[in-house]
Design an enzyme around this catalytic site. Structure first.
Site, PDB file in Angstrom:
ATOM      1  N   HIS A 307      35.490  37.006  38.857  1.00 15.17           N
ATOM      2  CA  HIS A 307      34.009  37.355  38.503  1.00 15.17           C
ATOM      3  C   HIS A 307      33.674  37.411  37.239  1.00 15.17           C
ATOM      4  O   HIS A 307      34.563  38.275  36.708  1.00 15.17           O
ATOM      5  CB  HIS A 307      33.508  38.245  39.594  1.00 15.17           C
ATOM      6  N   ASP A 364      32.046  35.663  47.826  1.00 13.10           N
ATOM      7  CA  ASP A 364      32.081  34.601  48.684  1.00 13.10           C
ATOM      8  C   ASP A 364      33.361  34.029  49.262  1.00 13.10           C
ATOM      9  O   ASP A 364      33.400  33.038  50.162  1.00 13.10           O
ATOM     10  CB  ASP A 364      31.557  33.489  47.528  1.00 13.10           C
TER      11      ASP A 364
HETATM   12  N1  CMC Z   1      41.037  30.314  39.688  1.00 10.69           N
HETATM   13  C1  CMC Z   1      41.932  30.186  38.630  1.00 10.69           C
HETATM   14  N2  CMC Z   1      41.742  30.605  37.295  1.00 10.69           N
HETATM   15  C2  CMC Z   1      40.671  31.406  37.023  1.00 10.69           C
HETATM   16  C3  CMC Z   1      39.676  31.583  38.100  1.00 10.69           C
HETATM   17  C4  CMC Z   1      40.103  31.052  39.436  1.00 10.69           C
HETATM   18  N3  CMC Z   1      39.138  31.067  40.406  1.00 10.69           N
HETATM   19  N4  CMC Z   1      38.482  32.075  37.856  1.00 10.69           N
HETATM   20  C5  CMC Z   1      39.199  32.407  36.300  1.00 10.69           C
HETATM   21  N5  CMC Z   1      40.278  31.908  36.116  1.00 10.69           N
HETATM   22  C6  CMC Z   1      41.030  31.951  34.606  1.00 10.69           C
HETATM   23  C7  CMC Z   1      40.196  31.118  33.659  1.00 10.69           C
HETATM   24  O1  CMC Z   1      40.939  29.838  33.718  1.00 10.69           O
HETATM   25  C8  CMC Z   1      40.536  31.769  32.616  1.00 10.69           C
HETATM   26  O2  CMC Z   1      41.844  31.729  32.235  1.00 10.69           O
HETATM   27  P1  CMC Z   1      42.349  31.735  30.456  1.00 10.69           P
HETATM   28  O3  CMC Z   1      42.217  33.176  29.896  1.00 10.69           O
HETATM   29  O4  CMC Z   1      43.888  31.475  30.612  1.00 10.69           O
HETATM   30  O5  CMC Z   1      41.612  30.627  30.039  1.00 10.69           O
HETATM   31  C9  CMC Z   1      40.311  33.195  32.962  1.00 10.69           C
HETATM   32  O6  CMC Z   1      40.667  33.159  34.289  1.00 10.69           O
HETATM   33  C10 CMC Z   1      38.840  33.900  32.524  1.00 10.69           C
HETATM   34  O7  CMC Z   1      37.983  32.871  33.294  1.00 10.69           O
HETATM   35  P2  CMC Z   1      36.529  32.539  32.892  1.00 10.69           P
HETATM   36  O8  CMC Z   1      36.257  31.170  33.499  1.00 10.69           O
HETATM   37  O9  CMC Z   1      36.594  32.583  31.229  1.00 10.69           O
HETATM   38  O10 CMC Z   1      35.645  33.782  33.502  1.00 10.69           O
HETATM   39  P3  CMC Z   1      34.197  33.649  33.677  1.00 10.69           P
HETATM   40  O11 CMC Z   1      33.638  35.131  33.490  1.00 10.69           O
HETATM   41  O12 CMC Z   1      33.605  32.538  32.560  1.00 10.69           O
HETATM   42  O13 CMC Z   1      33.916  32.981  35.035  1.00 10.69           O
HETATM   43  C11 CMC Z   1      33.493  32.679  37.487  1.00 10.69           C
HETATM   44  C12 CMC Z   1      33.803  33.765  36.265  1.00 10.69           C
HETATM   45  C13 CMC Z   1      33.388  33.363  38.641  1.00 10.69           C
HETATM   46  C14 CMC Z   1      32.793  31.458  36.939  1.00 10.69           C
HETATM   47  C15 CMC Z   1      35.280  32.058  37.486  1.00 10.69           C
HETATM   48  O14 CMC Z   1      36.023  33.229  37.775  1.00 10.69           O
HETATM   49  C16 CMC Z   1      35.399  30.947  38.567  1.00 10.69           C
HETATM   50  O15 CMC Z   1      35.080  30.112  38.304  1.00 10.69           O
HETATM   51  N6  CMC Z   1      35.563  31.546  39.970  1.00 10.69           N
HETATM   52  C17 CMC Z   1      35.710  30.613  41.016  1.00 10.69           C
HETATM   53  C18 CMC Z   1      34.163  30.237  41.489  1.00 10.69           C
HETATM   54  C19 CMC Z   1      33.686  31.310  42.084  1.00 10.69           C
HETATM   55  O16 CMC Z   1      34.230  31.909  43.353  1.00 10.69           O
HETATM   56  N7  CMC Z   1      32.206  31.641  42.044  1.00 10.69           N
HETATM   57  C20 CMC Z   1      31.721  32.606  42.769  1.00 10.69           C
HETATM   58  C21 CMC Z   1      31.260  34.140  41.909  1.00 10.69           C
HETATM   59  S1  CMC Z   1      30.806  35.122  42.867  1.00 10.69           S
HETATM   60  C22 CMC Z   1      29.121  34.530  43.549  1.00 10.69           C
HETATM   61  C23 CMC Z   1      28.273  34.862  42.599  1.00 10.69           C
HETATM   62  O17 CMC Z   1      27.620  36.012  42.339  1.00 10.69           O
HETATM   63  O18 CMC Z   1      27.761  33.780  42.341  1.00 10.69           O
END
Ligand code: CMC
Length: 428
Positions: A307, A364
């Site tokens: 998140h 979720d």
């Molecule tokens: N599985 C594997 N690796 C992950 C995941 C995941 N679900 N989420 C983040 N990472 C890794 C990412 O690859 C990155 O690694 P590195 O530092 O080595 O490059 C690190 O963790 C940080 O991730 P980020 O994408 O830079 O983080 P963000 O804050 O931009 O993204 C997120 C947050 C929710 C989009 C992301 O965690 C994600 O894609 N999760 C899966 C989708 C999901 O469950 N979304 C629902 C969010 S809750 C409902 C809502 O409020 O919308």
């Protein structure tokens, strides 16, 4: 607060005001930066940028705290109802008994939608995703209520637009589903409460008697409360930014629905179930999928994990996990997918990749399991999130309007070509 932040830039020290929130959140006000220095700030994804000050929702991602108008999500999920929470978010205080009754009555009064909306619905191919249909139908309300086009009308008129939307969205959502499966649409039953009426419109068919199961209606009510607001996320910021151009409430919310649709935001609940079903169909090898999620050459992500703001635990996930256990037990459902989900969670919570990146199950991860158990089809999961998030979007839109916020218009750092001489086609 009189303290200032100092920034040294090109040898010159400038002072920037510090802004302090009621929960001691600190911010540096950079709104004068460009005027005094020529510099802007850059922050892709707005990871560190506050776009507004808001009195609606407080969230502490490190401590796993979520409060609506000062009330903890745990208390609201246990003791309140979705319409009560909607009132709280939109009007700022919990309603007393007469206020709540009047609110419920008004919402019930407006559940019917114009018959011509059926014609719009029938124009969609039957396999249309209900999120696209819902966004279009919400936008179409501008045509049926043209006075809503002007958000500067009296507070009473804006309030009527708000109540119409809250009342009509379950009808539109259920109709979008009926369109998807090719069944006739059901009309609202105003003898029922908000969630029971929605369930009846979703699941009853003219040829069979349908009684709403109170276990299911209560579970749905709780899920909607948990989704009702989440401060400045992707869809809420979209609603505020669209509304900041003085676009109508309905147009702003339609844009929010589109923003919510994506799998990184509200669409994650659909993606989680599709992922868990995929793992099950592939033999249930949880470790294989954990390895894929960690492999940087593989685009697979563990949906429902991670998140942007929660870096310890998502308090909504804790409540939902327990609710999933309760609902499945009460309904006597034994879903093997729940076991796969729990297995993934156990491994992920110990795995250094997930621990180091502070990736925990989010709201979720388990919500889809409850939706499945109560008979909501996967394509409708994000629509359910929409129903829940609607009062939050409305409250944020209303706050933005009442605060007379300026039009949202970020800046950029240009990285394209410098001035070039135009060449005619024969010269290229
Ligand atoms: N599985 C594997 N690796 C992950 C995941 C995941 N679900 N989420 C983040 N990472 C890794 C990412 O690859 C990155 O690694 P590195 O530092 O080595 O490059 C690190 O963790 C940080 O991730 P980020 O994408 O830079 O983080 P963000 O804050 O931009 O993204 C997120 C947050 C929710 C989009 C992301 O965690 C994600 O894609 N999760 C899966 C989708 C999901 O469950 N979304 C629902 C969010 S809750 C409902 C809502 O409020 O919308």
């Amino acid at each position: 607060m009189s303290e200032k932040a100092q920034l040294i830039i090109e040898g010159k020290t400038i002072e920037l005001p510090i802004v302090m929130g009621t929960e001691n959140e600190k911010a540096i006000d950079i709104s004068s930066l460009r005027g005094s220095t020529g510099y802007i700030t850059i922050d892709p994804g707005y990871k560190n940028t506050g776009a507004t000050s808001s009195a609606i929702t407080f969230l502490d991602g490190e401590k796993g705290i979520l409060r609506y108008r000062g009330y903890s999500i745990e208390d609201l999920a246990e003791k309140s109802s979705f319409l009560e929470v909607s009132y709280l978010l939109i009007y700022g205080e919990l309603p007393n008994k007469p206020e709540l009754e009047a609110f419920q009555k008004e919402i019930t009064h407006h559940t019917l939608i114009h018959e011509d909306i059926k014609n719009i619905l029938e124009g969609f191919p039957s396999n249309s995703h209900p999120m696209g249909v819902l966004s279009s139908l919400v936008s179409s309300l501008t045509a049926f209520y043209p006075e809503s086009l002007d958000p500067n009308r009296s507070a009473d008129e804006v309030d009527l637009s708000i109540k119409r939307l809250l009342a009509k969205i379950p009808t539109m959502a259920a109709w979008a589903f009926k369109n998807e499966i090719g069944h006739p649409a059901n009309y609202p039953d105003n003898a029922l409460n908000y969630c029971s009426n929605f369930l009846k419109m979703m699941f009853s068919v003219p040829s069979e008697k349908y009684d709403v199961d109170p276990v299911i209606a209560n579970a749905l009510d709780k899920l909607l409360i948990l989704h009702a607001d989440h401060e400045q996320n992707c869809s809420t910021s979209t609603v505020r930014i669209v509304g900041s151009s003085h676009a109508s409430l309905y147009a702003s919310i339609a844009a929010g629905i589109s923003a919510l649709w994506g799998p990184l935001h509200g669409g994650a609940n659909q993606s989680v179930i599709e992922m868990l079903e995929g793992i099950q169909a592939d033999g249930g090898d949880v470790k294989k999928y954990m390895d894929k999620a960690k492999d940087k050459n593989d685009s697979f992500r563990l949906m429902g994990f991670g998140h942007r703001v929660y870096k310890n635990f998502d308090p909504r996930a804790t409540i939902i996990k327990k609710a999933a256990d309760d609902v499945l037990e009460k309904l006597g459902v034994n879903d093997p997918i729940l076991e796969i989900a729990k297995g993934l969670e156990v491994i992920a919570l110990k795995d250094p990749y997930f621990v180091e990146r502070k990736l925990y199950p989010n709201v979720d991860f388990y919500s889809g399991i409850i939706y499945r158990a109560i008979g909501i089809p996967t394509s409708m999961f994000t629509v359910m999130f929409t129903l829940g998030r609607l009062p939050g979007w409305i409250a944020q839109w209303k706050e933005m309007r009442e605060n007379k916020e300026p039009i949202g218009r970020p800046r950029q750092v240009y990285t394209g070509n410098n001035l070039r001489r135009f060449k005619t086609v024969s010269e290229r």
